[in-house]
Design an enzyme around this catalytic site. Structure first.
Site, short mmCIF file in Angstrom:
data_model
loop_
_atom_site.label_atom_id
_atom_site.label_comp_id
_atom_site.label_asym_id
_atom_site.label_seq_id
_atom_site.Cartn_x
_atom_site.Cartn_y
_atom_site.Cartn_z
N TYR A 1 -3.88 -0.45 9.46
CA TYR A 1 -3.67 -0.85 8.07
C TYR A 1 -2.24 -0.54 7.64
CZ TYR A 1 -4.80 -1.03 3.04
OH TYR A 1 -4.83 -1.32 1.71
N SER B 1 0.84 -1.21 0.00
CA SER B 1 0.00 0.00 0.00
C SER B 1 0.87 1.25 0.00
CB SER B 1 -0.87 -0.01 1.26
OG SER B 1 -1.44 1.25 1.49
#
Ligand code: NAD
Length: 267
Positions: free
Chosen positions: A161, A148
């Site tokens: 996350y 990410s």
């Protein structure tokens, strides 16, 4: 050297937005695809959409359950003989693990934080261990993880996350090293770091109910030299490349697909 037809792929989170797009693209390239998801109903829907394209099947499986993963691995090997490709797509954020603008780090719901870190880190580590073992036995394979933008520098509100996906990066490098050193140069482990794509998990914080961009979206676009969000299908070329012989000397790489987001300081 880009030909991947005839290979056998496992795609976790195959019932989701990214997983189904990647599965479709692999099928179109002649790959046999086993889609895994924790939800039977999404698997049924997604398989019905793509079954005319080639050899595709689906199995319900929890990527956090080693026993469930081993059962599925054995079924795939019994069905197709081997596993050449693993794409670890299952993952995502949870509302309770995303801070609102008003909250501070101390308001984080620890239960949701734990769920998010578990799914996004161990949800990649566990399948890599189980399916990677099949690859180690055949001394060949390509594992592709999903990283990410939240791993390059801090992105507000999404702590769990970010922490987990950064763990995926070092795990990718670590497993790449381990596989090459112990099992030879035909097993590669890489990660794709997608930039900003509008998906079900982030739609609410990027798009207002009237369809306009939120303030957060505007900040993303301002830091993206290409001045747009990605289209989910724009990840597929890199997935196919990493599965192919064209990537034979690429392992441990974390490759951004982000319209320039990670290269631009914003100034
Ligand atoms: P999605 O929610 O559409 O798909 C995720 C799928 O994983 C779902 O079908 C879900 O049922 C499945 N799943 C959840 N828990 C599972 C478990 N324990 N075992 C097996 N399957 C499970 O999400 P998406 O938008 O397709 O994102 C997929 C991945 O890509 C995630 O890792 C996400 O973090 C990452 N990602 C997405 C974007 C984006 O913009 N959409 C950007 C960067 C990274």
């Amino acid at each position: 050297m880009f030909d991947i037809s005839g290979k056998i792929a496992v795609v976790t989170g195959g019932g989701g937005v990214l997983g189904s797009s990647i599965s479709r693209s692999l099928l179109e390239a002649g790959v046999k695809v086993m889609m895994l998801d924790i939800r039977q109903e999404v698997l049924d829907t997604r398989i019905a959409e793509v079954k005319h394209l080639g050899d595709v099947d689906g199995l319900v499986c929890n990527v956090l359950d080693m026993e469930s993963l081993r059962l599925v691995r054995d079924k795939i090997v019994a069905k197709w003989g081997r596993i050449d490709i693993l794409v670890n797509v299952a993952g995502g954020n949870l509302p309770g693990a995303t801070l609102t603008e008003e909250q501070t780090i101390f308001d984080m719901k620890i239960e949701d934080y734990t769920k998010v870190t578990d799914l996004n880190l161990n949800g990649t580590v566990f399948p890599s261990l189980v399916f990677g073992e099949a690859m180690a036995n055949s001394k060949e394979g390509s594992i592709i993880n999903i990283s990410s933008m939240a791993t390059y520098s801090a992105i507000t509100r999404v702590m769990g996350y970010s922490v987990a996906k950064t763990g995926v990066n070092i795990f990718t490098q670590w497993m790449a090293m381990e596989m090459a050193m112990k099992f030879g140069d035909k097993i590669r482990v890489n990660a794709i770091a997608p930039g900003f794509f509008i998906g079900d998990q982030n739609r609410a914080i990027l798009i207002n109910p009237d369809g306009s961009y939120t303030e957060r979206s505007k900040k993303v676009i301002a830091k993206t030299p290409m001045k747009r969000f990605g289209d989910i299908s724009e990840l597929n070329g890199l997935v196919q490349f990493l599965c192919s012989n064209a990537a034979s000397f690429i392992t441990g790489a974390i490759i951004p697909v982000d319209g320039g987001f990670s290269s631009f300081s914003g100034v």
